[in-house]
Design a protein around this motif. Structure first.
Motif, PDB file in Angstrom:
ATOM      1  N   LEU A   1      21.000 -68.014  71.113  1.00 58.14           N
ATOM      2  CA  LEU A   1      21.310 -69.429  70.960  1.00 58.14           C
ATOM      3  C   LEU A   1      22.382 -69.688  69.917  1.00 58.14           C
ATOM      4  CD1 LEU A   1      17.664 -70.805  71.046  1.00 58.14           C
ATOM      5  CD2 LEU A   1      19.380 -70.985  72.843  1.00 58.14           C
ATOM      6  N   GLY A   2      22.516 -68.827  68.940  1.00 57.17           N
ATOM      7  CA  GLY A   2      23.455 -69.064  67.855  1.00 57.17           C
ATOM      8  C   GLY A   2      22.835 -69.905  66.756  1.00 57.17           C
ATOM      9  N   GLY A   3      23.266 -69.669  65.522  1.00 54.73           N
ATOM     10  CA  GLY A   3      22.687 -70.372  64.389  1.00 54.73           C
ATOM     11  C   GLY A   3      23.582 -71.498  63.886  1.00 54.73           C
ATOM     12  N   LEU A   4      23.098 -72.181  62.868  1.00 56.74           N
ATOM     13  CA  LEU A   4      23.826 -73.274  62.228  1.00 56.74           C
ATOM     14  C   LEU A   4      23.663 -73.154  60.720  1.00 56.74           C
ATOM     15  CD1 LEU A   4      22.716 -76.289  64.464  1.00 56.74           C
ATOM     16  CD2 LEU A   4      24.919 -75.129  64.546  1.00 56.74           C
TER      17      LEU A   4
ATOM     18  N   GLN B   1      32.552 -65.799  52.916  1.00 57.50           N
ATOM     19  CA  GLN B   1      31.974 -65.123  54.073  1.00 57.50           C
ATOM     20  C   GLN B   1      32.138 -63.613  53.964  1.00 57.50           C
ATOM     21  OE1 GLN B   1      30.489 -66.897  56.637  1.00 57.50           O
ATOM     22  NE2 GLN B   1      29.739 -64.939  57.355  1.00 57.50           N
ATOM     23  N   VAL B   2      31.034 -62.888  54.049  1.00 57.01           N
ATOM     24  CA  VAL B   2      31.077 -61.427  54.031  1.00 57.01           C
ATOM     25  C   VAL B   2      31.505 -60.938  55.407  1.00 57.01           C
ATOM     26  CG1 VAL B   2      29.760 -59.318  53.666  1.00 57.01           C
ATOM     27  CG2 VAL B   2      29.261 -61.347  52.282  1.00 57.01           C
ATOM     28  N   ASP B   3      32.556 -60.151  55.442  1.00 54.64           N
ATOM     29  CA  ASP B   3      33.096 -59.662  56.714  1.00 54.64           C
ATOM     30  C   ASP B   3      32.371 -58.380  57.101  1.00 54.64           C
ATOM     31  OD1 ASP B   3      34.518 -58.925  58.903  1.00 54.64           O
ATOM     32  OD2 ASP B   3      36.430 -58.664  57.891  1.00 54.64           O
TER      33      ASP B   3
ATOM     34  N   ALA C   1      39.828 -62.804  62.527  1.00 57.66           N
ATOM     35  CA  ALA C   1      39.724 -63.992  63.367  1.00 57.66           C
ATOM     36  C   ALA C   1      39.932 -65.263  62.556  1.00 57.66           C
ATOM     37  CB  ALA C   1      38.361 -64.024  64.065  1.00 57.66           C
ATOM     38  N   LEU C   2      39.387 -65.293  61.330  1.00 53.24           N
ATOM     39  CA  LEU C   2      39.572 -66.473  60.480  1.00 53.24           C
ATOM     40  C   LEU C   2      41.041 -66.642  60.096  1.00 53.24           C
ATOM     41  CD1 LEU C   2      36.447 -66.141  58.140  1.00 53.24           C
ATOM     42  CD2 LEU C   2      36.699 -67.559  60.179  1.00 53.24           C
ATOM     43  N   ALA C   3      41.709 -65.533  59.829  1.00 53.86           N
ATOM     44  CA  ALA C   3      43.137 -65.609  59.511  1.00 53.86           C
ATOM     45  C   ALA C   3      43.936 -66.107  60.713  1.00 53.86           C
ATOM     46  CB  ALA C   3      43.638 -64.236  59.061  1.00 53.86           C
ATOM     47  N   GLN C   4      43.561 -65.683  61.917  1.00 54.18           N
ATOM     48  CA  GLN C   4      44.246 -66.148  63.125  1.00 54.18           C
ATOM     49  C   GLN C   4      44.056 -67.650  63.319  1.00 54.18           C
ATOM     50  OE1 GLN C   4      42.475 -62.617  65.451  1.00 54.18           O
ATOM     51  NE2 GLN C   4      44.244 -63.184  66.692  1.00 54.18           N
ATOM     52  N   ILE C   5      42.845 -68.109  63.051  1.00 57.50           N
ATOM     53  CA  ILE C   5      42.560 -69.547  63.163  1.00 57.50           C
ATOM     54  C   ILE C   5      43.412 -70.330  62.168  1.00 57.50           C
ATOM     55  CG2 ILE C   5      40.783 -71.304  62.771  1.00 57.50           C
ATOM     56  CD1 ILE C   5      38.749 -69.250  63.886  1.00 57.50           C
TER      57      ILE C   5
ATOM     58  N   LEU D   1      25.411 -67.367  55.540  1.00 48.53           N
ATOM     59  CA  LEU D   1      25.168 -65.954  55.821  1.00 48.53           C
ATOM     60  C   LEU D   1      26.073 -65.441  56.937  1.00 48.53           C
ATOM     61  CD1 LEU D   1      21.288 -66.151  55.907  1.00 48.53           C
ATOM     62  CD2 LEU D   1      22.567 -64.750  54.288  1.00 48.53           C
ATOM     63  N   SER D   2      26.398 -64.165  56.863  1.00 49.97           N
ATOM     64  CA  SER D   2      27.010 -63.482  58.004  1.00 49.97           C
ATOM     65  C   SER D   2      25.866 -63.043  58.913  1.00 49.97           C
ATOM     66  CB  SER D   2      27.835 -62.283  57.529  1.00 49.97           C
ATOM     67  OG  SER D   2      28.928 -62.700  56.776  1.00 49.97           O
ATOM     68  N   ALA D   3      25.309 -64.008  59.605  1.00 50.25           N
ATOM     69  CA  ALA D   3      24.127 -63.771  60.439  1.00 50.25           C
ATOM     70  C   ALA D   3      23.975 -64.933  61.402  1.00 50.25           C
ATOM     71  CB  ALA D   3      22.867 -63.642  59.574  1.00 50.25           C
ATOM     72  N   GLY D   4      23.210 -64.733  62.435  1.00 50.17           N
ATOM     73  CA  GLY D   4      22.956 -65.798  63.385  1.00 50.17           C
ATOM     74  C   GLY D   4      24.033 -65.969  64.440  1.00 50.17           C
ATOM     75  N   SER D   5      25.003 -65.052  64.493  1.00 51.34           N
ATOM     76  CA  SER D   5      26.093 -65.120  65.480  1.00 51.34           C
ATOM     77  C   SER D   5      26.821 -66.464  65.409  1.00 51.34           C
ATOM     78  CB  SER D   5      25.537 -64.911  66.891  1.00 51.34           C
ATOM     79  OG  SER D   5      24.860 -63.692  66.982  1.00 51.34           O
ATOM     80  N   LYS D   6      27.150 -66.871  64.200  1.00 51.36           N
ATOM     81  CA  LYS D   6      27.712 -68.212  64.009  1.00 51.36           C
ATOM     82  C   LYS D   6      28.989 -68.239  63.188  1.00 51.36           C
ATOM     83  CE  LYS D   6      24.752 -68.817  59.982  1.00 51.36           C
ATOM     84  NZ  LYS D   6      25.772 -68.314  59.069  1.00 51.36           N
ATOM     85  N   THR D   7      29.450 -67.096  62.715  1.00 51.12           N
ATOM     86  CA  THR D   7      30.557 -67.088  61.762  1.00 51.12           C
ATOM     87  C   THR D   7      31.796 -67.802  62.289  1.00 51.12           C
ATOM     88  OG1 THR D   7      29.796 -65.048  60.711  1.00 51.12           O
ATOM     89  CG2 THR D   7      32.124 -65.611  60.450  1.00 51.12           C
ATOM     90  N   ILE D   8      32.219 -67.464  63.514  1.00 56.41           N
ATOM     91  CA  ILE D   8      33.482 -68.002  64.011  1.00 56.41           C
ATOM     92  C   ILE D   8      33.389 -69.496  64.273  1.00 56.41           C
ATOM     93  CG2 ILE D   8      35.205 -67.823  65.856  1.00 56.41           C
ATOM     94  CD1 ILE D   8      35.083 -65.508  63.815  1.00 56.41           C
ATOM     95  N   TYR D   9      32.251 -69.975  64.781  1.00 51.08           N
ATOM     96  CA  TYR D   9      32.211 -71.407  65.096  1.00 51.08           C
ATOM     97  C   TYR D   9      31.653 -72.259  63.955  1.00 51.08           C
ATOM     98  CZ  TYR D   9      27.224 -70.991  66.542  1.00 51.08           C
ATOM     99  OH  TYR D   9      25.873 -70.765  66.600  1.00 51.08           O
TER     100      TYR D   9
END
Length: 771
Positions: free
Chosen positions: A471-474, A495-497, A504-508, A535-543
């Motif tokens: 589902l992805g986190g928030l 954000q811990v990479d 990806a953040l630099a590209q954005i 956190l770098s967790a929950g599959s949410k970093t990029i969004y």
């Protein structure tokens, strides 16, 4: 003032395939990890761990250890005033007070001048135990009268669930008074389940059990702690979230958070296992006691015996369907074994059981059960793989019983975007149908009957497929983007990479500002300088962090254009950024460089403000992601050896920020899951990136053919690579990769001469002390 981004050419940013710039440093051993830090006066820490799963501590004598030359501190629970009974988390149970609740729980801590001295000191500590009855199996542990794990009155910990905040609206039920090891209990219901089963033509009941498994990261837990003369603590940590680590350590040590600085070091893998604080509190306490910097690096044995693995999950399912394939009712029970301390993501399991497919009526119960084992942590979408393995296997069994094609049966009942999940939360997006449809079109699936029929004598061949999703986190977050005097951008986050997300953040940032990525530098700051970051967790970093970076870059862009408008005496709406220069549209010779604007904000007596874009958003919308996988295998029924001939992954990846990173993540995570698939019966993968549609790719071997298939204006991607990978049921096997055959073999099965060659090669490789 807002402005629409306009450039006269495409910016090298989002959509560009970029290699990770930290790759060369990592593969050549140049990157610094915690184990590489050697400040002046460094002491080495070791922990004495209990050999018993459950025992009362009768006496601890540390006098001989304290007398050993080179030992600077030996601590027990009696020396730590912050320790209290009824520890709510593993981090709070720094050392056992009067009872150990899992084998490997620390009972004493040593800091010494050298690691060997600290290890010798452990042998000099005398501990007397009274061994107690053990609750080892969760099914037995949840029964009334089972040996208790936690102290009576200990509150359940839900912080892990909040970190992966994927679901809401699940009813928490009162725990049975006599079932002392049930720490959490929940239930989700809809419709008349009894009526559904009564009207069913086919009812299937199955139990699925997936054991505990370690996340398998290469770098173990590690931390260096140092106090300054004013009482401020600095921690250099291998962590997935520096702000979370700061909060936990502050809570354990009863300090204000502004007295702790966490510096996130390069993290050598985490996969969810480094979200929570583990060895940070005791290392900080040793540093406080000695007045010197103390470093603690867990050994591989300690990681496996006393780390924080994924939970054991036991799922009982009863499902009923009509003869025509209509779903009628589902009854489920999910039992999550969380070890000696609470912390399981209980709601996710119950919601996924009843939300992947459209069940008109269901009754799902969830239990978190304590046992005398190490406490658990996340592992790549906590409990979702285990749960989806169970419900998707059940759907396969139902299709087989009904004589219906398994893909057709799944597609008929899969939930779609807008459908309500079991907790009445709507699917904001759902790519399940799309990825499964794409996978079913693959030649390997269409030729599965031929593959099965080609089985040689004494072997079995088959092709299987399954779904996976998250589902992805928030989590609220922040970022800043600064224009430097040389015209480059400096992006700052906390954000811990751990997965290449910085690229990806630099590209954005590059795309949002209007500058090529080679002019963007991204920095992960410590908790004193970085904006608050999740956190770098929950599959949410990029969004989440990606949105913060995008908004901060747009803010910086607007500031840049406003400064340029004053300098050029032009309307901001007539300006554009082109080739590191702000120009007036239609008048290319009239402009000002980004470097000139950046310098104006850094000159003595200048009246031009520095360009600093800021964003600190919170979120209410998740980004679910789905995948489908196919495995073409061959099994030796006598030995249990499994040969994986082909493996296909189809992923819903959202917007492809860095296509190369997506391909790498699609390839990389499968091998670590294969042993778990053999032990527990499943393999699943999800991706942290989001793409325009679906990426489908068989995972086969290096050096074989590649083909590209693009459809829908580049919205779909398919690549083939050949691999013939053998995975056998062997424990503690030393393995090597045979490049010619691409197989993984037991080193001991090789001829003696060749075995010696590989051992010699392995011994010549550089090693770090955590090996």
């Amino acid at each position: 003032m807002s402005s629409v981004m306009k450039t006269t050419r495409d910016v090298k940013g989002i959509g560009l395939s970029i290699l990770r710039p930290d790759g060369p440093e990592k593969v050549t051993g140049q990157v610094q990890y915690v184990a590489d830090l050697n400040p002046r006066g460094l002491l080495h820490a070791k922990l004495l761990r209990s050999p018993h799963a459950h025992a009362r501590i009768l006496r601890i004598d540390v006098s001989r250890a304290r007398a050993l030359p080179g030992v600077r501190a030996v601590l027990t629970a009696a020396d730590i005033p912050e320790l209290k009974r009824k520890a709510p988390t593993r981090a709070h149970a720094v050392l056992a007070i009067d009872r150990v609740v899992f084998a490997g729980q620390p009972v004493a801590a040593v800091a010494a001048d050298e690691l060997a001295i600290a290890e010798e000191a452990l042998d000099l500590i005398d501990v007397q135990y009274e061994v107690l009855a053990v609750s080892a199996d969760p099914l037995e542990a949840m029964k009334p009268g089972a040996p208790p794990v936690a102290d009576a009155g200990t509150e359940a910990d839900t912080s892990e669930a909040q970190a992966h905040g994927s679901v809401a609206g699940v009813t928490t039920e009162a725990k049975p008074a006599k079932a002392v090891n049930i720490s959490q209990q929940a239930r989700i219901q809809r419709g008349d389940v009894a009526k559904g089963f009564a009207e069913s033509d086919v009812v299937i009941e199955k139990t699925y059990r997936v054991p505990m498994v370690h996340q398998g990261y290469l770098e173990p837990h590690a931390v260096l702690a140092q106090w300054d003369t004013t009482g401020f603590l600095t921690l250099w940590a291998s962590t997935q979230g520096s702000f979370n680590t700061r909060s936990e350590v502050a809570d354990v040590l009863e300090l204000s958070e502004n007295r702790i600085k966490v510096i996130p070091m390069e993290c050598g893998g985490g996969f969810g296992g480094k979200i929570r604080a583990l060895c940070e509190p005791i290392t900080a306490i040793l540093a406080r006691a000695t007045g010197r910097p103390v470093r603690y690096v867990m050994t591989r044995r300690e990681e496996l015996e006393a780390g924080m693995p994924a939970p054991q999950v036991i799922i009982r399912l009863k499902t009923g369907v009509k003869r025509d394939g209509t779903l009628m009712a589902l009854e489920g029970e999910a039992i999550l074994e969380s070890g000696a301390f609470s912390g399981a993501v209980l709601a996710v399991s119950g919601v996924f059981l009843a939300s992947l497919y459209l069940w008109p009526s269901f009754d799902v119960k969830g239990f978190e059960v304590l046992t005398h084992k190490p406490s658990i942590a996340a592992y790549r979408a906590p409990v979702a793989p285990q749960t989806i393995f169970a419900i998707d296997s059940q759907m396969e069994q139902l299709a087989k019983a009904l004589g219906i094609d398994p893909v057709e049966f799944r597609l008929r009942h899969l939930q779609r975007e807008g459908d309500k999940m079991a907790n009445n939360q709507p699917w904001l997006s759902n790519g399940g149908v799309e990825v499964l449809t794409r996978l079913a079109e693959h030649p390997l699936w269409k030729k599965r009957a031929e593959w099965k029929a080609s089985s040689p004598k004494g072997r079995l061949r088959g092709t299987g497929l399954s779904l996976g999703g998250w589902l992805g986190g928030l989590q609220p977050t922040g970022a800043t983007v600064r224009l430097n005097p040389d015209g480059s951008l400096q992006v700052l986050t906390g954000q811990v990479d751990i997965a290449g997300t910085n690229i990806a953040l630099a590209q954005i940032a590059a795309t949002a500002y209007g500058i090529d990525i080679d002019k963007v530098r991204i920095t992960t700051g410590d908790t004193d300088v970085a904006p608050m970051t999740g956190l770098s967790a929950g599959s949410k970093t990029i969004y989440t962090v990606g949105v913060a970076v995008m908004e901060a870059a747009k803010d910086a862009r607007n500031q840049t254009l406003e400064i340029a408008a004053k300098e050029l005496e032009a309307s901001v709406h007539d300006l554009e950024i082109d080739n590191e220069k702000v120009v007036v549209r239609g008048v290319p010779n009239k402009g000002i460089t980004l470097a000139q604007i950046g310098k104006k904000g850094n000159l003595y007596m200048s009246k031009v403000q520095p360009v600093l874009g800021i964003s600190h958003p919170a979120f209410s919308v998740q980004a679910p992601a789905f995948c489908a996988q196919l495995a073409k295998i061959e099994v030796d029924p006598e030995t249990g050896e499994v040969t994986l001939h082909d493996f296909v992954v189809v992923q819903d990846v959202g917007k492809a920020i860095n296509p190369l990173a997506i391909e790498g993540q699609a390839d990389e995570p499968e091998p670590p899951r294969l042993p778990e698939a053999h032990l527990g019966g499943f393999a699943e993968h999800r991706d942290d990136h989001r793409g325009e549609a679906v990426a489908a790719r068989p995972l086969r071997g290096a050096g074989c053919r590649r083909t590209a298939d693009r459809a829908g204006a580049g919205r779909h991607r398919q690549r083939d690579r050949g691999r013939d990978r053998r995975a056998a049921h062997r424990t503690a096997a030393l393995a090597r990769a045979d490049r010619s055959g691409g197989r993984v073999r037991d080193l001991n099965s090789l001829p003696l001469k060749e075995r010696s060659k590989w051992r010699s090669a392995a011994s010549s490789m550089p090693r770090r002390n955590f090996w």
